[in-house]
Scaffold this active site. Structure first.
Site, mmCIF file in Angstrom:
data_model
loop_
_atom_site.group_PDB
_atom_site.id
_atom_site.type_symbol
_atom_site.label_atom_id
_atom_site.label_comp_id
_atom_site.label_asym_id
_atom_site.label_seq_id
_atom_site.Cartn_x
_atom_site.Cartn_y
_atom_site.Cartn_z
ATOM 1 N N ASN A 126 -4.268 -8.066 -2.009
ATOM 2 C CA ASN A 126 -3.714 -6.727 -1.803
ATOM 3 C C ASN A 126 -4.683 -5.788 -1.113
ATOM 4 O O ASN A 126 -4.286 -4.794 -0.534
ATOM 5 C CB ASN A 126 -3.318 -6.115 -3.145
ATOM 6 C CG ASN A 126 -2.278 -6.962 -3.849
ATOM 7 O OD1 ASN A 126 -1.189 -7.174 -3.337
ATOM 8 N ND2 ASN A 126 -2.633 -7.486 -5.016
ATOM 9 N N ARG A 148 -2.386 -0.998 0.793
ATOM 10 C CA ARG A 148 -3.755 -1.008 0.272
ATOM 11 C C ARG A 148 -4.772 -1.632 1.240
ATOM 12 O O ARG A 148 -5.965 -1.494 1.066
ATOM 13 C CB ARG A 148 -3.788 -1.747 -1.085
ATOM 14 C CG ARG A 148 -3.116 -0.957 -2.209
ATOM 15 C CD ARG A 148 -2.819 -1.817 -3.429
ATOM 16 N NE ARG A 148 -1.567 -2.575 -3.296
ATOM 17 C CZ ARG A 148 -1.076 -3.374 -4.232
ATOM 18 N NH1 ARG A 148 -1.723 -3.524 -5.376
ATOM 19 N NH2 ARG A 148 0.061 -4.027 -4.045
ATOM 20 N N GLU A 174 4.723 -4.084 -15.694
ATOM 21 C CA GLU A 174 3.811 -3.775 -14.585
ATOM 22 C C GLU A 174 2.630 -2.954 -15.092
ATOM 23 O O GLU A 174 2.766 -2.169 -16.031
ATOM 24 C CB GLU A 174 4.554 -3.017 -13.483
ATOM 25 C CG GLU A 174 5.545 -3.858 -12.716
ATOM 26 C CD GLU A 174 4.895 -5.090 -12.111
ATOM 27 O OE1 GLU A 174 4.035 -4.958 -11.241
ATOM 28 O OE2 GLU A 174 5.243 -6.213 -12.544
ATOM 29 N N TYR A 181 -22.879 -23.487 36.340
ATOM 30 C CA TYR A 181 -21.452 -23.266 36.075
ATOM 31 C C TYR A 181 -20.651 -24.393 36.717
ATOM 32 O O TYR A 181 -20.705 -24.595 37.944
ATOM 33 C CB TYR A 181 -20.976 -21.910 36.636
ATOM 34 C CG TYR A 181 -19.472 -21.793 36.518
ATOM 35 C CD1 TYR A 181 -18.864 -21.782 35.264
ATOM 36 C CD2 TYR A 181 -18.649 -21.752 37.639
ATOM 37 C CE1 TYR A 181 -17.485 -21.729 35.133
ATOM 38 C CE2 TYR A 181 -17.274 -21.695 37.517
ATOM 39 C CZ TYR A 181 -16.699 -21.684 36.262
ATOM 40 O OH TYR A 181 -15.340 -21.640 36.131
ATOM 41 N N GLY A 239 11.139 -2.656 -2.636
ATOM 42 C CA GLY A 239 10.626 -3.376 -3.794
ATOM 43 C C GLY A 239 10.982 -4.851 -3.770
ATOM 44 O O GLY A 239 11.837 -5.302 -3.002
ATOM 45 N N THR A 240 10.298 -5.605 -4.651
ATOM 46 C CA THR A 240 10.478 -7.063 -4.669
ATOM 47 C C THR A 240 11.901 -7.444 -5.104
ATOM 48 O O THR A 240 12.451 -8.442 -4.622
ATOM 49 C CB THR A 240 9.437 -7.720 -5.602
ATOM 50 O OG1 THR A 240 9.368 -6.982 -6.839
ATOM 51 C CG2 THR A 240 8.061 -7.744 -4.970
HETATM 52 C C1 UD1 Z 1 3.755 -8.190 -7.846
HETATM 53 C C2 UD1 Z 1 4.463 -8.184 -9.215
HETATM 54 C C3 UD1 Z 1 3.420 -8.308 -10.313
HETATM 55 C C4 UD1 Z 1 2.611 -9.555 -10.120
HETATM 56 C C5 UD1 Z 1 1.977 -9.590 -8.727
HETATM 57 C C6 UD1 Z 1 1.351 -10.933 -8.473
HETATM 58 C C7 UD1 Z 1 6.454 -6.780 -8.835
HETATM 59 C C8 UD1 Z 1 7.081 -5.469 -9.094
HETATM 60 N N1 UD1 Z 1 5.214 -6.939 -9.334
HETATM 61 O O1 UD1 Z 1 2.946 -7.024 -7.792
HETATM 62 O O2 UD1 Z 1 4.064 -8.370 -11.576
HETATM 63 O O3 UD1 Z 1 1.605 -9.647 -11.118
HETATM 64 O O4 UD1 Z 1 2.994 -9.392 -7.713
HETATM 65 O O5 UD1 Z 1 0.707 -10.962 -7.235
HETATM 66 O O6 UD1 Z 1 7.053 -7.634 -8.224
HETATM 67 N N2 UD1 Z 1 7.503 -7.353 -0.775
HETATM 68 C C9 UD1 Z 1 8.676 -7.448 -0.057
HETATM 69 N N3 UD1 Z 1 9.513 -6.391 -0.036
HETATM 70 C C10 UD1 Z 1 9.269 -5.244 -0.719
HETATM 71 C C11 UD1 Z 1 8.084 -5.155 -1.472
HETATM 72 C C12 UD1 Z 1 7.208 -6.242 -1.485
HETATM 73 O O7 UD1 Z 1 8.943 -8.464 0.579
HETATM 74 O O8 UD1 Z 1 10.111 -4.329 -0.660
HETATM 75 C C13 UD1 Z 1 6.581 -8.496 -0.763
HETATM 76 C C14 UD1 Z 1 5.179 -8.133 -0.330
HETATM 77 O O9 UD1 Z 1 5.044 -8.277 1.083
HETATM 78 C C15 UD1 Z 1 4.314 -9.136 -1.083
HETATM 79 C C16 UD1 Z 1 5.146 -9.474 -2.317
HETATM 80 O O10 UD1 Z 1 6.452 -8.995 -2.062
HETATM 81 O O11 UD1 Z 1 4.095 -10.315 -0.314
HETATM 82 C C17 UD1 Z 1 4.594 -8.803 -3.568
HETATM 83 O O12 UD1 Z 1 4.573 -7.393 -3.376
HETATM 84 P P1 UD1 Z 1 3.318 -6.516 -3.797
HETATM 85 O O13 UD1 Z 1 3.593 -5.118 -3.421
HETATM 86 O O14 UD1 Z 1 2.085 -7.129 -3.304
HETATM 87 O O15 UD1 Z 1 3.408 -6.662 -5.382
HETATM 88 P P2 UD1 Z 1 2.239 -6.496 -6.431
HETATM 89 O O16 UD1 Z 1 1.943 -5.074 -6.616
HETATM 90 O O17 UD1 Z 1 1.114 -7.380 -6.064
HETATM 91 CA CA CA Z 2 0.557 -8.558 -4.279
#
Ligand code: UD1
Ligand code: CA
Length: 494
Positions: free
Chosen positions: A247, A32, A174, A386, A96-97
């Site tokens: 984000n 984003r 989510e 200078y 994903g997280t």
């Molecule tokens: C996430 C949460 C959401 C919460 C929000 C708070 C999930 C699915 N959702 O959403 O519930 O309200 O944070 O800010 O977790 N990352 C990794 N590896 C990955 C994907 C992401 O390390 O494969 C890291 C990203 O770099 C980031 C963090 O995890 O620092 C969160 O990921 P992001 O994609 O920003 O999640 P949100 O959509 O903000």
């Molecule tokens: Ca985030």
């Protein structure tokens, strides 16, 4: 909070203190942001998002127990933060997280609990992390999450409590998967958690990618652990700013603004006057002593330290520099890696480059550039000069337009100007060269040889004066002699 570990020690000496790690999720690309730079290296308050989160984490546990999970442009992220002493875990594919934690399993299996932080939420406080951990341990929970009430919760996961008064959590939903009723919930998941490590890894394999992003959501652990009859609880912070994630560029600028305003408020509370704070850019790690006045549109960046009773006038930009008490910076000064001693006066428009050391009460004026120099106590270089690679003593006067020629095309050489020397205007000093104490250099000299103490050096050709020359020229070019008229060709008269 002290720099030492904030992990609670066990009350009963027979039970060992829990082993606690912190994992920071920082592998995402940050789609984003539409950027070449990985998300966690984007800066707020003058340093990368991830640097803020690591700084908070390392005030709760030692760096050796902190694991940053990196992936997108991992080498770049690792290089930028290597000096923090934390560990790095590679998540080469970002699925994903939840997947980020799966990848960190072997690194974390030696611990009892893991605090999980988001690398893109930089305002988290060490105190809040410690409170979340204490709540988790008190509650003997398998998962504890941090929440906050937001006026504009769009985009965040929503916390579904078992009932409004209970701290027990049913699920995290989510934004994209939420019903219209759930979208109305203002309590959001901050993206900070504490897990019981054995419980996390006993159930994490059950995560699925059956969601709109086709990712493993760490948030789904709430309902998975509930189904496994484990305790999942939430602890709400009243300071909602702490949970804001960056984000998008708009969110980045909002967080940056909040941080900088907070910094200005802290400084003003400590006795610094800041006119029009919204126009000033002051990085988080800057220190400023009381009774210093900052005029509008001043930037103080990096690790700069400003003493007491200084006045920093508009449009000055100071980076990684030390300014002692009572210094006046007139408008438009630029300092980088410089040191300015007490009561010195700079500017307008002085440019101090790295290694410049301006002595007590010294004056550096308009359009003067300095680099790697020592300017002694009370010395003056007031105009268009200078000074590079020079050691200049006390009580020296450097005339307007003086230049130290420090570079021979291959090497840099030093100019030494001893105490109380007078350098006449428009002089060039070809280094290496030394001008001895109290010596004079005549204006417009090119000095290539050392000048002894108390001498006068004149390094220019002698003036020739041709009496009546101008009159003769006028007569020679008068219009009458050439037969022209004033009207016909006025130019010719000049
Ligand atoms: C996430 C949460 C959401 C919460 C929000 C708070 C999930 C699915 N959702 O959403 O519930 O309200 O944070 O800010 O977790 N990352 C990794 N590896 C990955 C994907 C992401 O390390 O494969 C890291 C990203 O770099 C980031 C963090 O995890 O620092 C969160 O990921 P992001 O994609 O920003 O999640 P949100 O959509 O903000
Ligand atoms: Ca985030």
């Amino acid at each position: 909070m002290k720099k030492s570990s904030a992990v609670p020690s066990s009350k009963a000496s027979s039970t060992p203190a829990p082993r606690v790690a912190i994992a920071i999720m920082a592998a995402g690309k940050g789609t984003r942001l539409k950027s070449q730079l990985p998300k966690v290296l984007h800066e707020v308050g003058g340093k990368p998002l991830l640097a803020h989160v690591i700084a908070a984490a390392t005030r709760v546990v030692p760096p050796a127990d902190v694991f940053a999970i990196i992936g997108h442009e991992a080498d770049r992220v690792r290089a930028a933060l290597a000096n923090t002493g934390v560990n790095f875990v590679l998540q080469s594919e970002q699925r994903g997280t939840g997947h980020a934690l799966m990848v960190a399993q072997s690194a974390l299996s030696a611990y009892d609990h893991v605090i999980v932080l988001s690398g893109d939420a930089p305002q988290i406080n060490p105190q809040t992390i410690a409170q979340l951990l204490n709540f988790h341990l008190d509650q003997k929970a398998a998962m504890t999450l941090l929440s906050a009430d937001l006026d504009h919760p769009t985009g965040y996961g929503r916390v579904i409590r078992k009932n409004p008064r209970s701290s027990e959590v049913q699920a995290i939903v989510e934004e994209k998967s939420s019903s219209p009723a759930q979208k109305k919930i203002r309590e959001v998941n901050a993206g900070f958690y504490v897990f019981d490590v054995p419980q996390l890894f006993a159930h994490i394999k059950k995560l699925s990618t059956a969601n709109p992003h086709a990712e493993y959501y760490l948030t789904d652990m709430a309902s998975l652990l509930r189904q496994a009859r484990q305790r999942v609880v939430v602890w709400k912070t009243q300071n909602s700013a702490e949970v804001l994630g960056a984000n998008t560029r708009v969110e980045l600028s909002f967080i940056d603004y909040q941080m900088r305003m907070r910094k200005c408020h802290e400084l003003m509370t400590e006795g610094v006057t800041i006119f029009y704070p919204a126009s000033c850019v002051i990085d988080n790690d800057v220190e400023i002593a009381p009774d210093t006045v900052l005029e509008p549109f001043v930037q103080i960046l990096g690790r700069s330290r400003i003493g007491a009773g200084c006045r920093i006038r508009s449009y000055s930009v100071i980076r990684d520099s030390e300014v002692a008490d009572g210094v006046l910076l007139r408008p438009g000064c630029i300092l980088e890696g410089a040191r300015v001693e007490r009561n010195a006066i700079l500017g307008p428009y002085s440019h101090l480059r790295p290694g410049s050391d301006i002595g007590e009460g010294a004056h550096v004026g308009n359009f003067v550039e300095t680099k790697k120099i020592k300017l002694g106590k009370g010395s003056k270089a007031n105009h268009l000069t200078y000074l590079g690679d020079a050691e200049i003593g006390a009580g020296v006067n450097i005339g307007a337009g003086t230049i130290t020629c420090n570079y021979d095309g291959v090497h840099k050489h030093t100019t030494v100007i001893e105490d109380e020397v007078f350098i006449g205007s428009d002089s060039t000093l070809v280094a290496p060269v030394r001008v001895g104490k109290r010596a004079y250099v005549a204006a417009a000299s090119c000095i290539t040889d050392d000048v002894p103490e108390d001498a006068l050096a004149i390094g220019r050709s002698r003036q020739i004066t041709k009496e009546g020359w101008a009159r003769e020229k006028r007569t020679a070019s008068s219009p009458r002699r050439h037969g022209g008229t004033e009207k016909a060709n006025p130019q010719k008269q000049i």
